[in-house]
Write a protein that holds these residues in place. Structure first.
Motif, PDB file in Angstrom:
ATOM      1  N   ILE A   7       0.835  -1.211   0.000  1.00 56.58           N
ATOM      2  CA  ILE A   7       0.000   0.000   0.000  1.00 56.58           C
ATOM      3  C   ILE A   7       0.865   1.254   0.000  1.00 56.58           C
ATOM      4  CG2 ILE A   7      -1.636   1.352   1.367  1.00 56.58           C
ATOM      5  CD1 ILE A   7      -2.847  -1.384   2.268  1.00 56.58           C
ATOM      6  N   ALA A  51      -6.821   1.255  -1.806  1.00 57.37           N
ATOM      7  CA  ALA A  51      -6.087   1.207  -0.530  1.00 57.37           C
ATOM      8  C   ALA A  51      -4.968   2.248  -0.532  1.00 57.37           C
ATOM      9  CB  ALA A  51      -5.520  -0.195  -0.300  1.00 57.37           C
ATOM     10  N   ALA A  52      -4.304   2.420  -1.666  1.00 50.24           N
ATOM     11  CA  ALA A  52      -3.217   3.401  -1.771  1.00 50.24           C
ATOM     12  C   ALA A  52      -3.764   4.825  -1.634  1.00 50.24           C
ATOM     13  CB  ALA A  52      -2.489   3.234  -3.103  1.00 50.24           C
ATOM     14  N   TYR A  55      -4.588   5.423   1.996  1.00 47.15           N
ATOM     15  CA  TYR A  55      -3.344   5.645   2.742  1.00 47.15           C
ATOM     16  C   TYR A  55      -2.843   7.074   2.523  1.00 47.15           C
ATOM     17  CZ  TYR A  55       1.567   5.606   3.955  1.00 47.15           C
ATOM     18  OH  TYR A  55       2.790   5.939   4.480  1.00 47.15           O
TER      19      TYR A  55
END
Length: 193
Positions: A7, A51-52, A55
Protein backbone atom coordinates in the motif's frame (compact mmCIF):
# COMPACT_ATOMS: atom_id res chain seq x y z
CA UNK A 1 3.64 -6.07 6.98
CA UNK A 2 3.67 -7.09 3.32
CA UNK A 3 0.20 -5.67 2.67
CA UNK A 4 1.13 -2.36 4.32
CA UNK A 5 4.38 -2.27 2.31
CA UNK A 6 2.45 -2.77 -0.93
CA UNK A 7 0.00 0.00 0.00
CA UNK A 8 2.72 2.51 0.99
CA UNK A 9 4.83 1.87 -2.10
CA UNK A 10 1.83 1.84 -4.43
CA UNK A 11 0.59 5.14 -2.99
CA UNK A 12 3.67 6.97 -4.26
CA UNK A 13 3.54 5.12 -7.54
CA UNK A 14 -0.12 5.90 -8.23
CA UNK A 15 0.35 9.49 -7.11
CA UNK A 16 3.20 10.03 -9.59
CA UNK A 17 2.26 7.79 -12.54
CA UNK A 18 -1.50 7.75 -12.07
CA UNK A 19 -3.83 4.79 -12.02
CA UNK A 20 -3.61 4.21 -15.76
CA UNK A 21 0.15 4.80 -15.94
CA UNK A 22 1.07 2.48 -13.07
CA UNK A 23 1.05 -1.15 -14.14
CA UNK A 24 0.97 -4.24 -11.98
CA UNK A 25 4.58 -4.83 -13.10
CA UNK A 26 5.49 -1.36 -11.79
CA UNK A 27 3.93 -2.25 -8.44
CA UNK A 28 5.79 -5.56 -8.29
CA UNK A 29 9.11 -3.87 -9.18
CA UNK A 30 8.65 -1.07 -6.69
CA UNK A 31 7.63 -3.43 -3.88
CA UNK A 32 10.12 -6.16 -4.72
CA UNK A 33 7.31 -8.69 -4.64
CA UNK A 34 6.15 -11.19 -7.25
CA UNK A 35 2.66 -11.41 -8.70
CA UNK A 36 1.72 -14.16 -6.24
CA UNK A 37 2.76 -11.97 -3.32
CA UNK A 38 0.56 -9.16 -4.59
CA UNK A 39 -2.43 -11.45 -5.17
CA UNK A 40 -2.07 -12.93 -1.67
CA UNK A 41 -3.21 -9.54 -0.38
CA UNK A 42 -5.23 -7.94 -3.18
CA UNK A 43 -7.66 -9.22 -5.78
CA UNK A 44 -6.69 -6.72 -8.46
CA UNK A 45 -5.08 -3.38 -9.27
CA UNK A 46 -8.31 -1.52 -8.42
CA UNK A 47 -8.19 -2.80 -4.86
CA UNK A 48 -4.56 -1.69 -4.53
CA UNK A 49 -5.40 1.74 -5.97
CA UNK A 50 -8.23 2.29 -3.48
CA UNK A 51 -6.09 1.21 -0.53
CA UNK A 52 -3.22 3.40 -1.77
CA UNK A 53 -5.52 6.41 -2.10
CA UNK A 54 -6.89 5.84 1.41
CA UNK A 55 -3.34 5.64 2.74
CA UNK A 56 -2.30 8.87 0.98
CA UNK A 57 -5.37 10.70 2.22
CA UNK A 58 -4.72 9.47 5.76
CA UNK A 59 -1.24 11.00 5.50
CA UNK A 60 -2.73 14.39 4.56
CA UNK A 61 -5.13 14.17 7.48
CA UNK A 62 -2.27 13.31 9.83
CA UNK A 63 -0.21 16.29 8.64
CA UNK A 64 -3.21 18.60 9.02
CA UNK A 65 -4.08 17.24 12.45
CA UNK A 66 -0.57 17.88 13.78
CA UNK A 67 -0.58 21.50 12.60
CA UNK A 68 -4.15 22.22 13.68
CA UNK A 69 -3.47 21.02 17.22
CA UNK A 70 -1.05 23.86 17.86
CA UNK A 71 -3.18 26.61 16.27
CA UNK A 72 -4.74 28.90 18.86
CA UNK A 73 -7.66 30.28 16.85
CA UNK A 74 -9.54 29.88 13.57
CA UNK A 75 -7.28 32.22 11.60
CA UNK A 76 -4.21 30.30 12.77
CA UNK A 77 -5.92 27.06 11.76
CA UNK A 78 -6.37 28.38 8.22
CA UNK A 79 -2.71 29.44 8.21
CA UNK A 80 -1.78 25.93 9.39
CA UNK A 81 -3.70 24.38 6.51
CA UNK A 82 -1.86 26.60 4.02
CA UNK A 83 1.45 25.70 5.68
CA UNK A 84 0.78 21.97 5.30
CA UNK A 85 0.14 22.31 1.58
CA UNK A 86 3.23 24.45 1.04
CA UNK A 87 5.33 21.85 2.90
CA UNK A 88 3.68 19.06 0.90
CA UNK A 89 5.15 20.59 -2.24
CA UNK A 90 8.46 21.92 -0.94
CA UNK A 91 9.40 18.87 1.13
CA UNK A 92 7.79 16.30 -1.16
CA UNK A 93 6.14 14.85 1.95
CA UNK A 94 3.74 12.96 -0.30
CA UNK A 95 5.45 11.73 -3.42
CA UNK A 96 3.71 13.21 -6.44
CA UNK A 97 1.91 16.02 -4.62
CA UNK A 98 -1.70 16.06 -3.52
CA UNK A 99 -3.39 12.69 -4.05
CA UNK A 100 -6.82 14.33 -3.97
CA UNK A 101 -5.95 16.61 -6.87
CA UNK A 102 -4.23 13.87 -8.85
CA UNK A 103 -7.01 11.34 -8.28
CA UNK A 104 -9.80 13.82 -8.99
CA UNK A 105 -8.27 14.74 -12.34
CA UNK A 106 -7.40 11.24 -13.43
CA UNK A 107 -10.55 9.48 -12.25
CA UNK A 108 -12.94 12.15 -13.51
CA UNK A 109 -14.45 9.98 -16.25
CA UNK A 110 -12.33 6.85 -16.32
CA UNK A 111 -12.63 5.30 -12.88
CA UNK A 112 -15.96 5.93 -11.09
CA UNK A 113 -15.06 4.06 -7.88
CA UNK A 114 -11.83 6.01 -7.45
CA UNK A 115 -13.71 9.22 -8.26
CA UNK A 116 -16.23 8.38 -5.55
CA UNK A 117 -13.40 7.80 -3.08
CA UNK A 118 -11.86 11.18 -3.97
CA UNK A 119 -15.26 12.86 -3.57
CA UNK A 120 -15.66 11.33 -0.13
CA UNK A 121 -12.19 12.53 0.89
CA UNK A 122 -12.92 16.04 -0.37
CA UNK A 123 -16.18 16.08 1.60
CA UNK A 124 -14.17 15.27 4.73
CA UNK A 125 -11.85 18.21 4.03
CA UNK A 126 -14.85 20.47 3.36
CA UNK A 127 -16.39 19.42 6.68
CA UNK A 128 -13.17 20.10 8.57
CA UNK A 129 -12.75 23.49 6.93
CA UNK A 130 -16.42 24.38 7.49
CA UNK A 131 -16.04 23.52 11.17
CA UNK A 132 -13.05 25.88 11.46
CA UNK A 133 -14.95 28.68 9.71
CA UNK A 134 -18.08 28.17 11.83
CA UNK A 135 -15.95 28.23 15.01
CA UNK A 136 -14.43 31.50 13.81
CA UNK A 137 -17.93 32.93 13.28
CA UNK A 138 -19.15 31.72 16.69
CA UNK A 139 -16.06 33.18 18.39
CA UNK A 140 -16.68 36.48 16.55
CA UNK A 141 -13.31 36.15 14.88
CA UNK A 142 -14.91 35.96 11.43
CA UNK A 143 -17.85 38.00 10.13
CA UNK A 144 -21.25 36.45 10.72
CA UNK A 145 -22.44 37.14 7.16
CA UNK A 146 -19.86 35.00 5.35
CA UNK A 147 -21.03 31.81 3.67
CA UNK A 148 -18.87 28.92 4.97
CA UNK A 149 -19.53 26.78 1.87
CA UNK A 150 -18.47 29.60 -0.44
CA UNK A 151 -15.35 30.25 1.63
CA UNK A 152 -14.45 26.52 1.63
CA UNK A 153 -14.82 26.34 -2.14
CA UNK A 154 -12.59 29.36 -2.59
CA UNK A 155 -9.86 28.19 -0.20
CA UNK A 156 -9.72 24.65 -1.59
CA UNK A 157 -9.79 25.82 -5.22
CA UNK A 158 -6.99 28.33 -4.66
CA UNK A 159 -4.77 25.91 -2.73
CA UNK A 160 -5.31 23.01 -5.13
CA UNK A 161 -4.70 25.37 -8.06
CA UNK A 162 -1.44 26.43 -6.45
CA UNK A 163 -0.42 22.80 -6.05
CA UNK A 164 -1.24 22.07 -9.69
CA UNK A 165 0.82 25.02 -10.93
CA UNK A 166 3.72 24.20 -8.62
CA UNK A 167 3.80 20.60 -9.83
CA UNK A 168 3.40 21.62 -13.46
CA UNK A 169 6.27 24.13 -13.37
CA UNK A 170 8.36 22.43 -10.65
CA UNK A 171 8.30 25.66 -8.68
CA UNK A 172 6.80 26.11 -5.21
CA UNK A 173 6.31 29.83 -5.75
CA UNK A 174 2.81 29.10 -7.05
CA UNK A 175 1.59 27.34 -3.90
CA UNK A 176 3.26 30.09 -1.86
CA UNK A 177 1.45 32.79 -3.89
CA UNK A 178 -1.87 30.99 -3.56
CA UNK A 179 -1.45 30.40 0.18
CA UNK A 180 -0.61 34.07 0.61
CA UNK A 181 -3.74 35.02 -1.33
CA UNK A 182 -5.87 32.76 0.85
CA UNK A 183 -4.59 34.55 3.95
CA UNK A 184 -5.18 37.97 2.34
CA UNK A 185 -8.74 36.83 1.63
CA UNK A 186 -9.10 35.80 5.28
CA UNK A 187 -7.74 39.17 6.47
CA UNK A 188 -9.77 41.35 4.08
CA UNK A 189 -12.99 39.39 3.52
CA UNK A 190 -13.54 37.25 6.60
CA UNK A 191 -12.16 38.93 9.71
CA UNK A 192 -14.61 40.59 12.06
CA UNK A 193 -13.09 44.06 12.32
Amino acid sequence: MTKEHIIRESAGLFNTKGYIGASLSDIMDRCGIGKGGIYNHFENKDEIALAAFDYSFSQIRLLLSKELQVAADSKQKLQAICKVYVEMIESNVLEGGCPLLNTAIESDDGHPVLKERAQHAMKILFEQLTKIINEGIQNKEFRSDIDPEEVCSYIIAVIEGGIMLSKLFDDSKYIRHCSSNVMKYVDHEMMNI
